[in-house]
Design an enzyme around this catalytic site. Sequence first.
Site, PDB file in Angstrom:
ATOM      1  N   ASP A  54       0.872  -1.170   0.000  1.00  0.00           N
ATOM      2  CA  ASP A  54       0.000   0.000   0.000  1.00  0.00           C
ATOM      3  C   ASP A  54       0.905   1.214   0.000  1.00  0.00           C
ATOM      4  OD1 ASP A  54      -2.427  -1.415   0.124  1.00  0.00           O
ATOM      5  OD2 ASP A  54      -2.232  -1.669   2.296  1.00  0.00           O
ATOM      6  N   ASP A  90     -14.017  -3.923  -2.373  1.00  0.00           N
ATOM      7  CA  ASP A  90     -13.914  -3.776  -0.924  1.00  0.00           C
ATOM      8  C   ASP A  90     -15.294  -4.084  -0.356  1.00  0.00           C
ATOM      9  OD1 ASP A  90     -11.274  -2.997  -1.175  1.00  0.00           O
ATOM     10  OD2 ASP A  90     -11.726  -0.856  -1.144  1.00  0.00           O
TER      11      ASP A  90
END
Lengths: 255, 215
Positions: A11, A130
């Site tokens: 990330d 998500d």
Amino acid sequence: MLTKRIIACLDVDAGRVVKGIRFLNLKDAGDPAELAAAHSEAGADEIVLLDISATHENRNTLLETVRRTARQLFIPFTVGGGVRTLEDAGAIFDAGADKISMNSAAIATPDLITEIANRFGSQAAIVAIDAKRDEKTGGFEAWVQGGRRQTGQNAITWARQAEDRGAGEILLTSMDRDGTEQGFDCELTKAVADSVRIPVIASGGAGNAQHFTEVFKEGHADAALAASIFHFGLRSIAELKQQLQAAGIPMRCAC
Amino acid sequence: MIAIVDYRAGNLTSVKKALDQVGADSVVTSDPEVVSLAEKIVLPGVGHFSATAHLADSGLRDAIANTIRRGVPFLGICVGLQWMMESSEEAPEVPGLGIWPGECVRFPASVKSPHVGWNQLEFRDGPSRLLRGIPSGSYVYFTHSYRVPLLANTVAESEYGGRFSAVVEQDRMFGVQFHPEKSGAIGLRLLENFCSLRVTAGSCDPEVLTEQNVD
């Protein structure tokens, strides 16, 4: 035999690898190019780099990061975050990515999946979902914008639509488990993996080898992704793969 | 100079990067003349078989066919291998180069498609210049929905919903279904094997030519 894949995720925010818990509380984990090379060396089957800030000003920083990371990487490399147009995708491929992961933009403009699949092939078009459990209905809902906005879309229905639109893989993150190290959401993973005919990458909640075994055996995942447990040295990928192999999960082992 | 043929199908960055890594002098080109003059040709490919129609439209197909005929080593990757066959179910109206007989077919409904991930190479009997120094059972990275059946010239096969050709090799013609540029050290070794094939110039008869560095 086709192996299950272990994917290391970076990330990235403004050119640095960070990691948060439930999408918040970011801490610095290092240089993306160095971490990617180290994970590849340790036996990672793929690298995913997600630009979590994905602001417009950061696009050039991201492309430079992708270029630097791709340079010494000879395993599949996926980049996601802020991909809104075919041109965005093209620039990222040119910088050295093999696959693009799209999330918010795919929900807003599902044609983008088809455009990228037609131009670069379905194998290059990953749709990231998500998903969060809806406490009232018990179902799973797709969220966008880094987990900040609800869509009202059922995650499983959306996964099927993404497949129909030309997605080559689904990257499925459990928002409830992300960063908790309490284990993958096997129920969510199985529901999606059994509903589509393309590979599903499970993400969110990896904490130990048992969690990976569960998500492959019970969750029917084709691949599993983790970030923090690899970056912070809690577990090397080589060691994890040995344990999974011993548990009967087919692995590509350098061991 | 190795010509990496650009026919607007997917990105060639990773193939170029891998050839750089093994020290090969290569150029990405869509110019038939550059292809005609190349010492070796690599035809990468990701995406749809129909994209290979551009090879015929642009004159690249003829350039490649003539160059192969002169004995110039050729390596097809993924769709590049599939194009060496007569045709593919994926785009029946687009002819392949037809070096090897048969059609590329879709994976059966019993398995997920595309076939994505690391799978094993199982070598067949007989020597392979492309696989020199690589052990049978090695894992390589695949991503494809159509596959080449087993052929007389298959030197390595893989299993996914049935057996299919992973590596095909005949004289100077090579094809791999997986992505050597994405298969770590094993893939780089294979590319190095291809790049270091030495071909004695000046003869057109493959029988007279020698690959000097064959084990």
